[in-house]
Design a protein around this motif. Structure first.
Motif, mmCIF file in Angstrom:
data_model
loop_
_atom_site.group_PDB
_atom_site.id
_atom_site.type_symbol
_atom_site.label_atom_id
_atom_site.label_comp_id
_atom_site.label_asym_id
_atom_site.label_seq_id
_atom_site.Cartn_x
_atom_site.Cartn_y
_atom_site.Cartn_z
ATOM 1 N N LEU A 258 -5.515 7.430 -1.090
ATOM 2 C CA LEU A 258 -6.928 7.681 -1.326
ATOM 3 C C LEU A 258 -8.004 8.727 -1.057
ATOM 4 O O LEU A 258 -8.224 9.157 -1.658
ATOM 5 C CB LEU A 258 -7.239 6.253 -1.205
ATOM 6 C CG LEU A 258 -7.829 5.213 -1.949
ATOM 7 C CD1 LEU A 258 -7.962 3.996 -1.127
ATOM 8 C CD2 LEU A 258 -7.523 5.270 -3.980
ATOM 9 N N SER A 259 -7.614 8.617 0.345
ATOM 10 C CA SER A 259 -7.889 10.063 0.471
ATOM 11 C C SER A 259 -7.023 11.261 1.011
ATOM 12 O O SER A 259 -5.786 11.064 1.446
ATOM 13 C CB SER A 259 -8.927 9.936 2.452
ATOM 14 O OG SER A 259 -6.965 9.597 2.705
ATOM 15 N N ALA A 260 -7.949 12.714 0.353
ATOM 16 C CA ALA A 260 -7.168 13.831 0.821
ATOM 17 C C ALA A 260 -6.888 14.318 2.252
ATOM 18 O O ALA A 260 -7.388 13.959 3.295
ATOM 19 C CB ALA A 260 -7.737 15.263 0.313
ATOM 20 N N ALA A 261 -5.769 14.946 2.406
ATOM 21 C CA ALA A 261 -5.623 15.227 4.061
ATOM 22 C C ALA A 261 -6.853 16.530 4.111
ATOM 23 O O ALA A 261 -7.265 17.426 4.054
ATOM 24 C CB ALA A 261 -4.527 16.187 3.818
ATOM 25 N N SER A 262 -6.790 16.025 6.036
ATOM 26 C CA SER A 262 -7.509 16.841 6.763
ATOM 27 C C SER A 262 -8.110 17.338 7.910
ATOM 28 O O SER A 262 -8.286 15.846 8.899
ATOM 29 C CB SER A 262 -9.232 16.466 5.955
ATOM 30 O OG SER A 262 -9.660 15.351 6.205
ATOM 31 N N PRO A 483 -13.854 -5.175 -1.144
ATOM 32 C CA PRO A 483 -14.387 -6.226 -1.940
ATOM 33 C C PRO A 483 -15.137 -6.123 -3.305
ATOM 34 O O PRO A 483 -15.374 -6.867 -3.645
ATOM 35 C CB PRO A 483 -14.389 -7.022 -0.917
ATOM 36 C CG PRO A 483 -15.246 -6.548 0.645
ATOM 37 C CD PRO A 483 -13.554 -5.047 0.405
ATOM 38 N N PHE A 484 -16.232 -4.502 -2.737
ATOM 39 C CA PHE A 484 -17.189 -3.861 -4.204
ATOM 40 C C PHE A 484 -15.898 -3.768 -4.837
ATOM 41 O O PHE A 484 -16.815 -3.600 -5.988
ATOM 42 C CB PHE A 484 -17.758 -3.764 -3.061
ATOM 43 C CG PHE A 484 -18.266 -4.265 -1.905
ATOM 44 C CD1 PHE A 484 -18.895 -5.703 -1.998
ATOM 45 C CD2 PHE A 484 -18.842 -3.520 -1.154
ATOM 46 C CE1 PHE A 484 -19.254 -6.030 -1.074
ATOM 47 C CE2 PHE A 484 -19.551 -3.859 0.139
ATOM 48 C CZ PHE A 484 -19.846 -5.540 0.062
ATOM 49 N N ARG A 485 -14.602 -3.063 -5.250
ATOM 50 C CA ARG A 485 -14.190 -3.057 -6.122
ATOM 51 C C ARG A 485 -13.868 -4.545 -6.997
ATOM 52 O O ARG A 485 -14.163 -4.263 -8.108
ATOM 53 C CB ARG A 485 -12.929 -2.221 -5.550
ATOM 54 C CG ARG A 485 -12.172 -1.500 -6.191
ATOM 55 C CD ARG A 485 -10.774 -1.503 -6.597
ATOM 56 N NE ARG A 485 -9.629 -0.387 -6.958
ATOM 57 C CZ ARG A 485 -9.060 -0.909 -7.656
ATOM 58 N NH1 ARG A 485 -8.524 -2.524 -6.995
ATOM 59 N NH2 ARG A 485 -8.041 -0.796 -8.526
ATOM 60 N N ALA A 486 -13.391 -5.725 -6.200
ATOM 61 C CA ALA A 486 -12.705 -6.483 -6.084
ATOM 62 C C ALA A 486 -14.144 -7.337 -7.061
ATOM 63 O O ALA A 486 -14.033 -7.628 -8.525
ATOM 64 C CB ALA A 486 -12.454 -7.410 -5.541
ATOM 65 N N PHE A 487 -15.841 -7.089 -6.242
ATOM 66 C CA PHE A 487 -16.831 -7.529 -6.863
ATOM 67 C C PHE A 487 -17.081 -6.914 -8.337
ATOM 68 O O PHE A 487 -17.428 -7.686 -9.633
ATOM 69 C CB PHE A 487 -17.638 -7.358 -6.044
ATOM 70 C CG PHE A 487 -18.196 -8.654 -5.040
ATOM 71 C CD1 PHE A 487 -16.791 -9.528 -4.739
ATOM 72 C CD2 PHE A 487 -19.303 -8.388 -4.339
ATOM 73 C CE1 PHE A 487 -17.659 -10.101 -3.587
ATOM 74 C CE2 PHE A 487 -19.262 -9.474 -2.863
ATOM 75 C CZ PHE A 487 -18.397 -10.364 -2.832
ATOM 76 N N GLN A 516 -13.438 7.766 -6.226
ATOM 77 C CA GLN A 516 -14.582 7.932 -7.095
ATOM 78 C C GLN A 516 -14.273 7.750 -8.183
ATOM 79 O O GLN A 516 -15.457 7.783 -9.159
ATOM 80 C CB GLN A 516 -14.462 9.482 -6.684
ATOM 81 C CG GLN A 516 -15.236 10.891 -7.239
ATOM 82 C CD GLN A 516 -15.527 11.671 -7.145
ATOM 83 O OE1 GLN A 516 -14.512 12.313 -6.031
ATOM 84 N NE2 GLN A 516 -16.320 12.335 -6.960
ATOM 85 N N LEU A 517 -13.359 8.314 -8.559
ATOM 86 C CA LEU A 517 -13.394 7.639 -10.717
ATOM 87 C C LEU A 517 -13.288 6.538 -11.047
ATOM 88 O O LEU A 517 -14.501 6.565 -12.319
ATOM 89 C CB LEU A 517 -11.989 8.279 -10.731
ATOM 90 C CG LEU A 517 -11.546 10.427 -10.225
ATOM 91 C CD1 LEU A 517 -9.811 10.506 -10.839
ATOM 92 C CD2 LEU A 517 -12.464 10.897 -11.528
ATOM 93 N N GLU A 518 -13.123 5.604 -9.818
ATOM 94 C CA GLU A 518 -13.557 4.680 -10.632
ATOM 95 C C GLU A 518 -15.160 4.163 -10.068
ATOM 96 O O GLU A 518 -14.911 3.287 -11.523
ATOM 97 C CB GLU A 518 -12.786 3.152 -9.857
ATOM 98 C CG GLU A 518 -11.525 3.551 -9.977
ATOM 99 C CD GLU A 518 -10.567 2.233 -9.724
ATOM 100 O OE1 GLU A 518 -10.963 1.269 -9.294
ATOM 101 O OE2 GLU A 518 -9.113 2.175 -9.338
ATOM 102 N N ILE A 523 -20.294 3.347 -13.726
ATOM 103 C CA ILE A 523 -20.931 4.234 -14.128
ATOM 104 C C ILE A 523 -21.428 3.991 -15.752
ATOM 105 O O ILE A 523 -22.102 3.942 -16.099
ATOM 106 C CB ILE A 523 -21.984 4.336 -13.149
ATOM 107 C CG1 ILE A 523 -21.776 4.471 -11.629
ATOM 108 C CG2 ILE A 523 -22.966 5.605 -14.011
ATOM 109 C CD1 ILE A 523 -22.113 6.103 -10.813
ATOM 110 N N ARG A 524 -20.606 4.480 -16.214
ATOM 111 C CA ARG A 524 -20.405 5.158 -17.987
ATOM 112 C C ARG A 524 -20.423 3.359 -18.243
ATOM 113 O O ARG A 524 -21.210 3.699 -19.067
ATOM 114 C CB ARG A 524 -18.971 5.860 -17.991
ATOM 115 C CG ARG A 524 -19.175 6.603 -19.168
ATOM 116 C CD ARG A 524 -17.947 7.208 -19.682
ATOM 117 N NE ARG A 524 -17.152 6.148 -19.055
ATOM 118 C CZ ARG A 524 -14.792 5.936 -18.716
ATOM 119 N NH1 ARG A 524 -14.970 7.031 -19.130
ATOM 120 N NH2 ARG A 524 -14.606 4.682 -19.060
ATOM 121 N N ASP A 525 -19.889 3.075 -17.726
ATOM 122 C CA ASP A 525 -19.426 1.547 -18.592
ATOM 123 C C ASP A 525 -20.862 0.262 -18.221
ATOM 124 O O ASP A 525 -20.562 -0.614 -19.161
ATOM 125 C CB ASP A 525 -18.133 1.043 -18.589
ATOM 126 C CG ASP A 525 -16.778 1.916 -19.536
ATOM 127 O OD1 ASP A 525 -17.023 3.400 -19.351
ATOM 128 O OD2 ASP A 525 -16.096 2.110 -18.605
#
Length: 615
Positions: A258-262, A483-487, A516-518, A523-525
């Motif tokens: 999920l995270s980019a290398a940094s 868990p908030f993705r699940a919520f 981020q995209l989810e 928000i859009r939906d």
């Protein structure tokens, strides 16, 4: 010929109401309501001629004088709850009247009348109580606690000896109850991650004590005053096919970063990954807020390093606890290598004859010990402080492997027979050597199609509002967002009308904005209504989620006043910072003193509207 069941003294309408009331209650709720009903029955003696069939059954009678035993548990990860449930079942089998209560459901006004009390409670972080136990611990420690000369009690503490304040809450309660005049029935148990070695004899002692008490009460009871209570539903429900001791072998369907290398790798780990596993055929079910337990295997390179350092043969057969297997298998899957513990440190210091290491175990060196545990693994200790170990002694000294719990990042209504996780892969350089986290590396090494041992750990304290019209506020920096993705998924599936507000933080927007995209799609939906972001390293002054909470204090307080539920998930230190910010918000925008603001938040917790899942 067996007696036919006695008719229940309820009308059809009453029976229907009772069924609707109890259908959605968990075990703790059913125990509470049974105790409540029993109290009403005692207060309202049945008049002559009233139906008594529900109370008196055809089974052999148990004396009215049978003692009442209360079991209270405080649990952060489910272990204390599991042991308390086991204890309650075994105490019931002795003939005692038993009630099982989660700490936040215990009516503290009843403590003064309690005769027999068993407490099973964990300690989290730096000597903190579980979230469900804060109120009870504060009451017992406080000035309002009553004198308890009539009480007999025992305490089982659960903890992790890699933390300096090991089993601190169990110790505090044990000593405080004695101060209040209660009689300690037997010594406190302090269980490390190898819980059963301490918990099993402690539970047996509690059962033996209760059996003796029941026998004495039964012998002195008059036969004419006896009855049995017919339960409303079977107390022993069928066990799930898969649990902590019988995990399901779940197929890994997908995994990606999920995270980019940094930047350089660090102990904090910025390599965050998303995993999807199949539960098809398992019979496992979960709700948003629950956790997935994973039984990991240690990194093979770490096992090889320990064997090489100690010059031990990985194929040597070792017996321990009635089990026999090669040393390499013990170190790979059965013993902890990534977490130091106080007992192993003490044993190694003795073997090494190292006074400096032994000195770390003194109370005044608590902070130094905490830093050692935080920065060193078993292999580091073996390198820096050489000592000889035999294969048998090593296996005996190391702690048994414990499962790791991860907040589930999916709604089963949305993903079906799958379960998703958000995991920070811990991999960093320690001098010239690489170190890993046990479970995160286990997941990272797995290939699609591999099967991993998992089980579901319910978390009744971290649930969405029963009323879908209620607003929710979610604070989840880093992997605490899981868990908030699940919520949000769940609320979208059930068409909840309540609003959803997310606070998310991480070091950098570009590399660390998880899902981020989810979130943008939500928000859009119309499934996510507000988002506040805190990327701490993207500007000169560090900004964290607690800063955003203070900035949005007016709106946040308005949401709370209108019935919103507030959730926090993530590191313990973050949870404390968020709590402090929330206190500031309530005090400032509610026009309250600091003490009144504390009371306000305590009430939210008691109402189930302020829930934390911190680790």
């Amino acid at each position: 010929m067996p007696a036919s069941p006695a008719p229940a003294p309820l009308t059809d309408a009453q029976s229907g109401l009772l069924t609707r009331l109890t259908d959605d209650l968990d075990g703790a709720g059913l125990w509470w309501i049974s105790g409540y009903a029993a109290g009403l029955a005692r207060a309202r003696a049945l008049p002559a001629g009233a139906p008594v069939a529900a109370a008196v059954a055809a089974a052999p009678p148990v004396a009215d004088a049978a003692p009442t035993v209360t079991v209270v548990y405080g649990s952060q990860t489910g272990n204390a709850r599991r042991l308390a449930e086991k204890l309650s079942a075994e105490l019931e089998a002795t003939g005692a009247s038993v009630r099982l209560l989660r700490a936040d459901a215990y009516p503290t006004r009843e403590l003064k009348d309690e005769k027999r009390l068993y407490i099973v409670i964990s300690t989290q972080g730096e000597g903190d109580p579980p979230d469900d136990s804060i109120g009870l611990v504060e009451f017992i420690r406080g000035r309002r606690a009553p004198k308890l000369p009539q009480l007999g009690y025992a305490v089982l503490g659960l903890g992790d000896s890699s933390y300096p304040q090991f089993c601190e809450i169990g110790r505090i309660l044990d000593e405080r109850l004695a101060e209040l005049g209660a009689a300690r029935l037997f010594e406190r148990g302090d269980a490390d991650l190898d819980i059963e070695s301490v918990a099993t004899p402690w539970l047996q002692r509690a059962v033996d004590e209760t059996r003796t008490l029941v026998a004495a009460a039964t012998a002195s009871a008059a036969p004419a005053h006896s009855a049995t209570v017919t339960p409303l539903r079977p107390l022993q429900q069928s066990a799930p096919a898969h649990d902590r001791d019988r995990p399901f072998q779940a197929e890994l369907l997908a995994g990606h970063r999920l995270s980019a290398a940094s930047g350089p790798r660090s102990p904090q780990g910025r390599d965050v990954r998303h995993f999807e596993l199949s539960l098809e055929g398992s019979g496992l079910h979960y709700q948003p807020g629950d956790a997935l337990g994973i039984w990991p295997r240690n990194p093979p390179a770490l096992v090889d390093e320990v064997l090489a350092t100690l010059k031990l043969d990985g194929d040597a057969t070792v017996q321990a606890g009635g089990d026999e297997r090669p040393l390499r298998e013990w170190l790979g899957a059965r013993r902890e290598l990534t977490r130091l513990s106080r007992p192993f440190l003490a044993a190694h210091a003795e073997r090494a004859g190292d006074g400096d290491l032994l000195a770390l175990l003194q109370p005044e060196r608590r902070d130094d010990l905490a830093r050692l545990f935080d920065s060193h693994q078993i292999a580091d200790l073996l390198h820096l402080h050489p000592a000889d170990w035999s294969a048998d002694a090593l296996v005996d000294a190391l702690r048994p492997m414990a499962p790791r719990l991860y907040s589930i990042a999916s709604s089963q209504k949305h993903v079906g027979d799958e379960v998703h996780l958000t995991v920070a892969h811990i991999e960093y350089e320690a001098g010239e050597r690489t170190r890993w986290g046990s479970a995160s590396n286990f997941l990272a090494r797995a290939a699609e199609g591999d099967r991993l041992p998992v089980y579901v750990e319910a978390n009744e304290r971290f649930r969405l509002p029963a009323d879908p019209d209620r607003d929710i506020i979610m604070v989840g920096p880093g992997t605490g967002v899981a868990p908030f993705r699940a919520f949000v998924q769940e609320r979208a599936e059930i068409d909840a009308d309540g609003r959803n507000w997310l606070f998310f933080g991480n070091p950098h927007f570009r590399t660390d904005f998880l899902y981020q995209l989810e979130w943008q799609r939500a928000i859009r939906d119309g499934h996510l209504h507000r988002v506040d972001l805190a990327f701490s390293r993207d500007q000169a002054g560090k900004i964290y989620v607690q800063n955003r909470i203070r900035e949005q204090g007016r709106a946040l307080y308005d949401w709370l006043e209108n019935g919103a539920h507030f959730y926090v998930c993530g590191a313990i230190a973050m949870g404390k910072d968020v709590h402090a910010a929330l206190l500031d918000v309530v005090a400032e925008h509610g026009g309250k003193s600091r003490e009144d603001a504390e009371d306000y938040l305590n009430q939210l917790q008691q109402q189930g509207r302020y829930a934390r899942d911190v680790y």
